[in-house]
Motif scaffolding. Sequence first.
Motif, mmCIF file in Angstrom:
data_model
loop_
_atom_site.group_PDB
_atom_site.id
_atom_site.type_symbol
_atom_site.label_atom_id
_atom_site.label_comp_id
_atom_site.label_asym_id
_atom_site.label_seq_id
_atom_site.Cartn_x
_atom_site.Cartn_y
_atom_site.Cartn_z
ATOM 1 N N GLY A 51 15.450 8.850 -46.865
ATOM 2 C CA GLY A 51 16.286 9.240 -47.997
ATOM 3 C C GLY A 51 15.693 8.753 -49.302
ATOM 4 O O GLY A 51 15.676 9.467 -50.317
ATOM 5 N N LEU A 66 5.612 16.200 -44.410
ATOM 6 C CA LEU A 66 6.638 17.244 -44.526
ATOM 7 C C LEU A 66 7.500 17.001 -45.768
ATOM 8 O O LEU A 66 7.789 17.928 -46.534
ATOM 9 C CB LEU A 66 7.504 17.283 -43.263
ATOM 10 N N ASN A 116 18.015 14.472 -40.047
ATOM 11 C CA ASN A 116 17.458 13.246 -40.612
ATOM 12 C C ASN A 116 18.568 12.437 -41.284
ATOM 13 O O ASN A 116 19.134 12.838 -42.294
ATOM 14 C CB ASN A 116 16.368 13.588 -41.627
ATOM 15 N N ALA A 137 18.644 9.422 -42.874
ATOM 16 C CA ALA A 137 18.474 8.738 -44.158
ATOM 17 C C ALA A 137 18.503 9.713 -45.323
ATOM 18 O O ALA A 137 19.044 9.412 -46.390
ATOM 19 C CB ALA A 137 17.170 7.947 -44.150
ATOM 20 N N ILE A 138 17.923 10.899 -45.115
ATOM 21 C CA ILE A 138 17.971 11.874 -46.207
ATOM 22 C C ILE A 138 19.411 12.302 -46.447
ATOM 23 O O ILE A 138 19.876 12.390 -47.590
ATOM 24 C CB ILE A 138 17.062 13.085 -45.911
ATOM 25 N N PRO A 146 20.501 19.572 -46.250
ATOM 26 C CA PRO A 146 19.652 20.759 -46.329
ATOM 27 C C PRO A 146 18.816 20.922 -45.059
ATOM 28 O O PRO A 146 18.698 19.994 -44.244
ATOM 29 C CB PRO A 146 18.767 20.478 -47.545
ATOM 30 N N ILE A 155 15.793 20.911 -44.436
ATOM 31 C CA ILE A 155 14.684 19.988 -44.159
ATOM 32 C C ILE A 155 15.130 18.858 -43.244
ATOM 33 O O ILE A 155 14.331 18.342 -42.456
ATOM 34 C CB ILE A 155 14.067 19.405 -45.462
ATOM 35 N N GLU A 193 14.815 20.379 -39.808
ATOM 36 C CA GLU A 193 13.409 20.655 -39.531
ATOM 37 C C GLU A 193 12.644 19.362 -39.237
ATOM 38 O O GLU A 193 11.904 19.261 -38.268
ATOM 39 C CB GLU A 193 12.808 21.342 -40.761
ATOM 40 N N GLU A 194 12.831 18.374 -40.087
ATOM 41 C CA GLU A 194 12.098 17.117 -39.925
ATOM 42 C C GLU A 194 12.478 16.463 -38.608
ATOM 43 O O GLU A 194 11.616 16.005 -37.854
ATOM 44 C CB GLU A 194 12.373 16.178 -41.112
ATOM 45 N N ARG A 201 10.086 15.625 -35.394
ATOM 46 C CA ARG A 201 9.881 14.227 -35.001
ATOM 47 C C ARG A 201 10.258 13.986 -33.539
ATOM 48 O O ARG A 201 9.470 13.420 -32.769
ATOM 49 C CB ARG A 201 10.707 13.328 -35.921
ATOM 50 N N LEU A 251 7.755 15.467 -31.192
ATOM 51 C CA LEU A 251 6.528 14.674 -31.031
ATOM 52 C C LEU A 251 6.763 13.526 -30.058
ATOM 53 O O LEU A 251 5.943 13.266 -29.161
ATOM 54 C CB LEU A 251 6.053 14.135 -32.391
ATOM 55 N N ILE A 252 7.884 12.857 -30.206
ATOM 56 C CA ILE A 252 8.179 11.735 -29.294
ATOM 57 C C ILE A 252 8.348 12.269 -27.866
ATOM 58 O O ILE A 252 7.863 11.670 -26.899
ATOM 59 C CB ILE A 252 9.416 10.961 -29.792
ATOM 60 N N ASP A 266 14.202 27.099 -40.622
ATOM 61 C CA ASP A 266 13.181 26.045 -40.610
ATOM 62 C C ASP A 266 13.277 25.213 -39.328
ATOM 63 O O ASP A 266 12.259 24.809 -38.761
ATOM 64 C CB ASP A 266 13.336 25.125 -41.831
ATOM 65 N N ALA A 314 7.129 25.773 -33.029
ATOM 66 C CA ALA A 314 5.821 25.127 -33.167
ATOM 67 C C ALA A 314 5.674 23.995 -32.162
ATOM 68 O O ALA A 314 4.607 23.797 -31.579
ATOM 69 C CB ALA A 314 5.643 24.607 -34.585
ATOM 70 N N PHE A 322 1.704 33.185 -29.680
ATOM 71 C CA PHE A 322 2.355 32.347 -30.690
ATOM 72 C C PHE A 322 2.399 33.054 -32.037
ATOM 73 O O PHE A 322 3.349 32.913 -32.799
ATOM 74 C CB PHE A 322 1.623 31.011 -30.813
#
Lengths: 451, 451, 451, 451
Positions: free
Chosen positions: A163, A225, B185, B187-188, B212, B214, B217-218, B222, B225-226, B243, B250, C253
């Motif tokens: 944030g 990002l 996310n 914190a955002i 929003p 993002i 998406e974020e 994340r 990936l984990i 998004d 992806a 893809f």
Amino acid sequence: MKADLAVRGGTVVTPGGAVRADVGIADGKIVAIGTDVRGKREIDASGRIVLPGAIDAHVHMELPVRGDRSSDDFLSGTIAAAHGGVTTIVDFSVGSPETRLPEEIEARLETAAKSVIDFTLHGEVVGWRPGSEREFAEAVGLGVRTFKFYTAYSRSGRMSDDGVLYAAFSAISRLGGTAMVHAENDAIINALTDGLARRGELAMESLPKARPAICEEEAIARVALIARRTGVRLRIAHISSADGLDAARAARFDGTRLIAETCPHYLLLDEGVYARVDAHLYAAMPPLRTPLDNAALWDGIEDGTIDMVVTDHCPFTRAQKRWTGSFLDLPYGLPGVETLLPLMYSAGVATGRITVERLAELVSSGPARALRIHPRKGAIAIGSDADLVIIDPEKEMVIAADALHMNCDFSPYAGMRVTGWPVVTISRGAVIVEDGKFVGTTGRGEFVPQG
Amino acid sequence: MKADLAVRGGTVVTPGGAVRADVGIADGKIVAIGTDVRGKREIDASGRIVLPGAIDAHVHMELPVRGDRSSDDFLSGTIAAAHGGVTTIVDFSVGSPETRLPEEIEARLETAAKSVIDFTLHGEVVGWRPGSEREFAEAVGLGVRTFKFYTAYSRSGRMSDDGVLYAAFSAISRLGGTAMVHAENDAIINALTDGLARRGELAMESLPKARPAICEEEAIARVALIARRTGVRLRIAHISSADGLDAARAARFDGTRLIAETCPHYLLLDEGVYARVDAHLYAAMPPLRTPLDNAALWDGIEDGTIDMVVTDHCPFTRAQKRWTGSFLDLPYGLPGVETLLPLMYSAGVATGRITVERLAELVSSGPARALRIHPRKGAIAIGSDADLVIIDPEKEMVIAADALHMNCDFSPYAGMRVTGWPVVTISRGAVIVEDGKFVGTTGRGEFVPQG
Amino acid sequence: MKADLAVRGGTVVTPGGAVRADVGIADGKIVAIGTDVRGKREIDASGRIVLPGAIDAHVHMELPVRGDRSSDDFLSGTIAAAHGGVTTIVDFSVGSPETRLPEEIEARLETAAKSVIDFTLHGEVVGWRPGSEREFAEAVGLGVRTFKFYTAYSRSGRMSDDGVLYAAFSAISRLGGTAMVHAENDAIINALTDGLARRGELAMESLPKARPAICEEEAIARVALIARRTGVRLRIAHISSADGLDAARAARFDGTRLIAETCPHYLLLDEGVYARVDAHLYAAMPPLRTPLDNAALWDGIEDGTIDMVVTDHCPFTRAQKRWTGSFLDLPYGLPGVETLLPLMYSAGVATGRITVERLAELVSSGPARALRIHPRKGAIAIGSDADLVIIDPEKEMVIAADALHMNCDFSPYAGMRVTGWPVVTISRGAVIVEDGKFVGTTGRGEFVPQG
Amino acid sequence: MKADLAVRGGTVVTPGGAVRADVGIADGKIVAIGTDVRGKREIDASGRIVLPGAIDAHVHMELPVRGDRSSDDFLSGTIAAAHGGVTTIVDFSVGSPETRLPEEIEARLETAAKSVIDFTLHGEVVGWRPGSEREFAEAVGLGVRTFKFYTAYSRSGRMSDDGVLYAAFSAISRLGGTAMVHAENDAIINALTDGLARRGELAMESLPKARPAICEEEAIARVALIARRTGVRLRIAHISSADGLDAARAARFDGTRLIAETCPHYLLLDEGVYARVDAHLYAAMPPLRTPLDNAALWDGIEDGTIDMVVTDHCPFTRAQKRWTGSFLDLPYGLPGVETLLPLMYSAGVATGRITVERLAELVSSGPARALRIHPRKGAIAIGSDADLVIIDPEKEMVIAADALHMNCDFSPYAGMRVTGWPVVTISRGAVIVEDGKFVGTTGRGEFVPQG
């Protein structure tokens, strides 16, 4: 035309390539590059390489850490830098939740005033909260345009959460500044560290398990990002791993304006040292990785993914790094500002991996551009500050702590044989190192505002 | 061969496609699919569509929230579900830092015992710490294999940080389980929400600014990936944005084993409702997005990116959702379990966007496979549980809260005209809804262990 | 309900999973799947696996090649197929610049009339020119919707250049058809082959050098781009290499509607055989690759990239494949239709790599869907054609040419030990193979129009 | 130090940035850059911009086409170039199946001998066959290291098929050379062109339909794959479309060593001109695209994807371009060498899109590096050839053919108002254009070997 000082007959690494030329200096500036430039004083550089002075764009002099300080202050550290051919350092203001960023910058400028070479600062952002965007604008007014964030170190209060990053990046983007990030995933590190602590596995050999490459990879992908969506220019500090480098490369392909750093220790050392009896001296964050990571980073240097090599110089003496049995008790950081240029010349240029022009980009023009202090710094060009280093490409040395000038009683590179060594350092036209001796004066360094 | 019950002459959506066939049922199982199947009781399905009973794989009955509860309990909620053609729901154990996951599951099973249709549970993970991996193994022993994490909601204590995710995903991967994530996310969201609060912008129209795309998406990128690095199968709950969907796509291309959910409200409603006078009734998380996001999600349904549609049913009455002037004071969630199938049939099949076979995947076999309860559930196949819903494809209805059976005095879809409506619901061979009436019994629902 | 024929007590692989059930058959169709299905004739399948009959969706019976023909005609070839549990083959019309595609299809249907199992055709496109789009529409009227193109073989006149592909793909896209491509780069093959010829390197060991994987990779990437831009559904024939598979994966893809084939020989054999004294018998195009390619293709089978396994059956006898010292003189192709199912069962299911349900997708429902003949073919489902194969999972066999029924005096798999073998084959309700004997009749096979 | 010539007081664009400096020249070389450089002759450049002379790295002087020649010969063309601030051109040897590349180079060098500025050549490869790799080595011996291939123009015999490319790229890779490709898909163009011809649609407005962007995109992707697998450095000529640029960008991300060109006409003109009555004058290949493509290419210039801007100068007079009613009968090509620098300065620098340093990269140092003639050419640096152009940034001009010096009676940019114009051109220390007049001598240009 008679200059104050002429460096004659060397191989001069200009932005346009290495040329055989004389360099004329007057009033601290480069005033001539040519074939018959004479000066009141003349230095014979024939057979030698004349580079723009190195810029170590990531150092920590007298950094307060847990009631202690990194062992070089701005005087000892910049003298050592000068010996190593570094003519500009970039340190950091010291962030705190209690103080405002502009005050922190001003305080740090006072501390740095004893420097013998020029310097500029990144603004370290600690304890910042959305709503204080004005602090960035004030910092820009003071000449600081790059702001440093940590995605790790929540336990010492230095972490900025996403944030904060989102708000801060948005503000910095509007100011045309750069966000610089120490990118490691805090929560994974904490969880893994706690697990190791529970199991009593806190010897140095466990350090890589506490901070595996996924921590770096994830954090780079994430901040990229956020940078992409806010439009800010992003600088990733000290990339240490192949996975981290891949994340940076992919982010750039996706449109992130990304600047990538790495350090000599991630290129030249690997986690093998953690098996040594003096392993604790090598404590650094991110930790050293594997030989495959070394190789991937060299690839990144060769293919242009890496924009600059910095040292993250943050020395602690053997006494300060006393081993208690747990890597949690150590101060982290390695000495390096003095060995940046010799190591990169020897391991990069002397081996044929990179050209001398690419070296100049990595340690001088690259950092200068990233900081927007180019071409005042980072170039042998008319009107640029006359910051030069003359390297003797034949000179062989074996690295040894007691032959170096950093205030640190060990070197992580001790015993390494290098080819090529800086023999003369010139800062704004003044010869400050020659014949192995520092001949400058305390406090002659000036602050370089980022423009 | 005389079955207990035969559903005759319908268009039966089997895993192999829609066929004209009779379905024979005995002892609660499907025992015959054929052309001349007779039963002691027979239901004429000619002109109608026989689907496997829908599985609403993401619901929250009598969910404790801030001292209140979502307004459907397992009795009213499952009766409403049955009216809507849903024959299995998947709710969640109620996590808490004070209790262990196996106990939480057992407690929730008691609460759910009054259900009139079958059910299973995801294990909600709240307050879990690395080191408690054994709880997952015990949960698997109880028949629960999907574990729900939140990357948001730190302020109500429900968030798992990345360190928890990394440790938990590793453990779940070893057990062959699935990690399910509410991915936003934290914190955002907190930073943006605090900013809106400071500026007094807490009307419903500001809700999208607090969360929003993002954020989604974020978080998806994340956790993917984990998941990829730990090898766990990952289920992303209620994808709401283009998004977010792109991040899921992806991640799958990069090798993540990823299951994607969306909900009818993200397909059919958009942020335009936040301008309405009763906007607060539409409070949901993630928030409603734009028409472009609706379209992107329909694309994801058509191209196979989306694996299932669920409702995230979590009703609160108008009284519970009383508007105080701030979206921060609302309980979040929408009623939906009863309208899942009619909405998806009408907006999907009746419009020609998807086939009836794809509908069966999205609301029945897809969830069943994700839960590893297929083919016991989610299929009209020999040996499968005889969970069927008969749809009258000609029946037109206008959605109205008082014609529905959920314990909620509004519907977000009120006034929407739909074509196609469930007319008979059969659960394990028993007709439980016919002629618009529930004819089952309290507590007849059984727990379905995940295998 | 008394069926004509009941297959009782087997493990039946239905589209919804493998279940223990009886299958009832009447009038050539499956009319019942259930637990107590009786028939006038009954076959005991207990302990056995009942699969939908295999569909070998890529075969070449009595294919005219250089004045010769592949050694199986539609009679011998389909009898062999029936022995191997194949109940449908897909052959090709024989294209020529002199004749129109609809005529070619009709001629080939006459040739195929002697088949003992059902069949359909791909339309081979040779010598087609932009402007003749109507031929595709007429072919569709005849029940042919997949059209085969070669990007290689310019020297035998079979190649379609990119201009033809662009025009043809556009036309086929409008008709809702499928473009099927033998994807290898013609010009690179020719150049490399000429180079080998100039240097006299035409032994079998040089074959891989004449057609390296880049030829496949490039051609797949190229036709996928053309398919993507024209919107056509694309089927890539016989993918042989890891690079080719990666190109297919990347194309999907990027939004290409792509169907991927491979063959048993690309999964089970490698270029090592080209060092054998009888290497020439293994001549196939694309050539056999490396063990790493085998492994990559198995990964593609496991992760869903590969949609179907076909044999590209195109046998030539030892006499026909007489070795002259140059691989240029050989007829290319391998016998395989009879061993498709046993090899895939043994190497896939018996080893635990894939489930029996995945096997059914790869060799039966996958091809049926690609051809749009599902669920008439490719499914054990009510109303589907009663095409079944019963496998004895315990039966062990060592592959030997003389124990097989193809008209070919060698097998590339000779000496390979397999576990699991088809013991009964049923075509449209008629038992055509039992007790190791073919008991059907010539010409009983029917053309299956693609819908 | 007294130089032969001093350019004093200008804003000098050096590789290290634009600086206020004097430039000293002796013996045709730059010998000094400094603040007080004096010369026997001095030119006052105050208020003006001193750039390294432009290098138009893709021109076609007196190019034989269909029995005719492009209308500028090396004399008229290089005089015009000099007027436009171009001090080096790169033309092409004229390939033919009958002659060997080294002979072709030598013949072209004779033709070019009358040039008034320096020049070098790309080796055009036409009719080359695998097996003739030695021709490349001989060409390198002659100072030519970039070899030009066409993937289109099979009908005029200029196309190299993929087999040729694969063999040639491999050979060039071993020699450290560069493969340059006119990348358009030949077969698609031919098919589309034939279709248009059949339908009589050969007006200029149909030209874009004959060569849509997919032709460029496909060919770039394909040659990049071949380049990647052979390791050769690849230069893509005159990228004209957004899709083509994306293909180049993706190829580079995948590891292709790729150099990207575009031209002023793809940046400044669009297919709208094909509706004009004099549309035929704009015939070029690839054709002009849409305004969206213009914008994408400017993005590529700003983000670094594009390495250089060249003109593909190939003028034909109105008489030569006489319109017959069919675009097939036209000679293709546009005049441009003289307007390269003014157009890019005006549309790029004067508008603020790019800096003057970026301009120098695009038209001077970029081409020089690609050709490996840097820093002899393309830099204002000590030891570099004294090739300079002085621009008056205030001078406004309206483009008009009769005010230009190319042997062409129209300009595609006629009527365009530009800001900034070259006023002095210096070639190897000699002023060759001043006061709007050419003052050099025929044949003074020298061949520049690529090193």
